[in-house]
Design an enzyme around this catalytic site. Structure first.
Site, PDB file in Angstrom:
ATOM      1  N   ASP A  34      33.099  43.568  39.275  1.00  0.00           N
ATOM      2  CA  ASP A  34      33.755  43.423  37.990  1.00  0.00           C
ATOM      3  C   ASP A  34      33.347  42.131  37.299  1.00  0.00           C
ATOM      4  OD1 ASP A  34      35.019  45.814  38.373  1.00  0.00           O
ATOM      5  OD2 ASP A  34      36.989  44.970  38.844  1.00  0.00           O
ATOM      6  N   LYS A  56      34.830  45.828  33.342  1.00  0.00           N
ATOM      7  CA  LYS A  56      36.240  45.885  33.718  1.00  0.00           C
ATOM      8  C   LYS A  56      36.971  44.586  33.386  1.00  0.00           C
ATOM      9  CE  LYS A  56      36.486  50.059  35.077  1.00  0.00           C
ATOM     10  NZ  LYS A  56      37.200  51.014  34.239  1.00  0.00           N
ATOM     11  N   MET A 170      47.458  41.122  32.010  1.00  0.00           N
ATOM     12  CA  MET A 170      46.654  41.511  30.848  1.00  0.00           C
ATOM     13  C   MET A 170      47.539  41.640  29.610  1.00  0.00           C
ATOM     14  SD  MET A 170      44.522  44.403  32.973  1.00  0.00           S
ATOM     15  CE  MET A 170      46.044  44.982  33.764  1.00  0.00           C
TER      16      MET A 170
END
Length: 258
Positions: A34, A56, A170
């Protein structure tokens, strides 16, 4: 039998990668990693290892999950030892369940290597606990938005419990909606809150505020990296600066360079 290892690289600091994770990368013949995985972790892979960056990262262009699944399967069927290297912990918003189900349905054996998740890294780095006697007896790890980008419907009443520490992954772009929803469910506007950018990394940034001030504080910080929001009484214990640490090379953790 074909085999894929879903390996947790931790939040980004090389010293927070587990010994088992480092060993797995050192044995990789194909490495799918990632965007948030540190260069030092990727460098552990053997010179002849196939390296594929998958992206990602929230809000950034990434390889589609279906493409990643097919790549892992194709490489595993070639008889290669495949390592899927993920930031944080693979089982915490790392899609390990989806990937494991796909691979096992196609006859591929899967091993999951756990790691340090961002909430734990932030707490250790900035000196506050995630649970604390008399203040927080529950920890909720959550994302604020659903797959289609809308604010999640469920879980907000539980998150409004004053004895729950809420860690939202996030979530930088959702700070205003999060604060509004938590206060609407009854969480005090004066509840201590934190926004942490790049948790666990040397360049991590901490913003201290309260729930009512969280949207303005996040907007003023103009974060560029991944942002973790933490809401709860324990956030008041956070230190403004992370302690100075002596970096430990990943190779030494894996038994090299002693």
């Amino acid at each position: 039998m074909s085999r894929v290892l879903l390996v947790s690289a931790g939040p980004g600091a090389p010293g927070l990668m587990t010994v088992r994770a480092a060993e797995a990368v050192r044995t990789a013949e194909a490495l799918l990693y990632d965007a948030l995985v540190c260069d030092e972790a990727v460098a552990l892979a053997p010179e002849r290892c196939i390296r594929i960056r998958t992206g990602k990262r929230s809000g950034k262009a990434s390889m589609k999950q279906e493409t990643i699944n097919r790549l892992m399967l194709r490489l595993a069927r070639r008889g290669l030892t495949v390592v899927r290297l993920k930031g944080g912990d693979a089982s915490v918003f790392g899609r390990s369940g989806e990937e494991r189900a796909f691979l096992e349905a196609n006859g591929v054996a899967v091993e999951i290597v756990p790691g340090v998740t961002a909430a734990s890294a932030a707490a250790a780095q900035f000196g506050f606990p995630l649970t604390h006697r008399g203040e927080a007896r529950r920890l909720m790890l959550a994302t604020a938005r659903t797959r289609d980008g809308a604010l999640a419907d469920g879980g907000w009443r539980e998150a409004a419990d004053p004895e729950t520490t809420v860690a939202l992954y996030m979530a930088g772009a959702s700070a205003a909606a999060v604060a509004e929803r938590l206060m609407a469910e009854g969480r005090r506007p004066a509840t201590p809150a934190l926004a942490v950018e790049n948790a666990g990394r040397p360049e991590a940034r901490l913003v201290r505020t309260d729930l009512a001030g969280l949207p303005a504080a996040v907007a003023a910080a103009a974060f560029e990296g991944p942002v973790l929001l933490l809401v709860g009484e324990v956030a008041a214990q956070a230190k403004d600066q992370s302690p100075r640490t002596v970096p430990i090379p990943v190779g030494r953790l894996a038994g090299q360079g002693a």
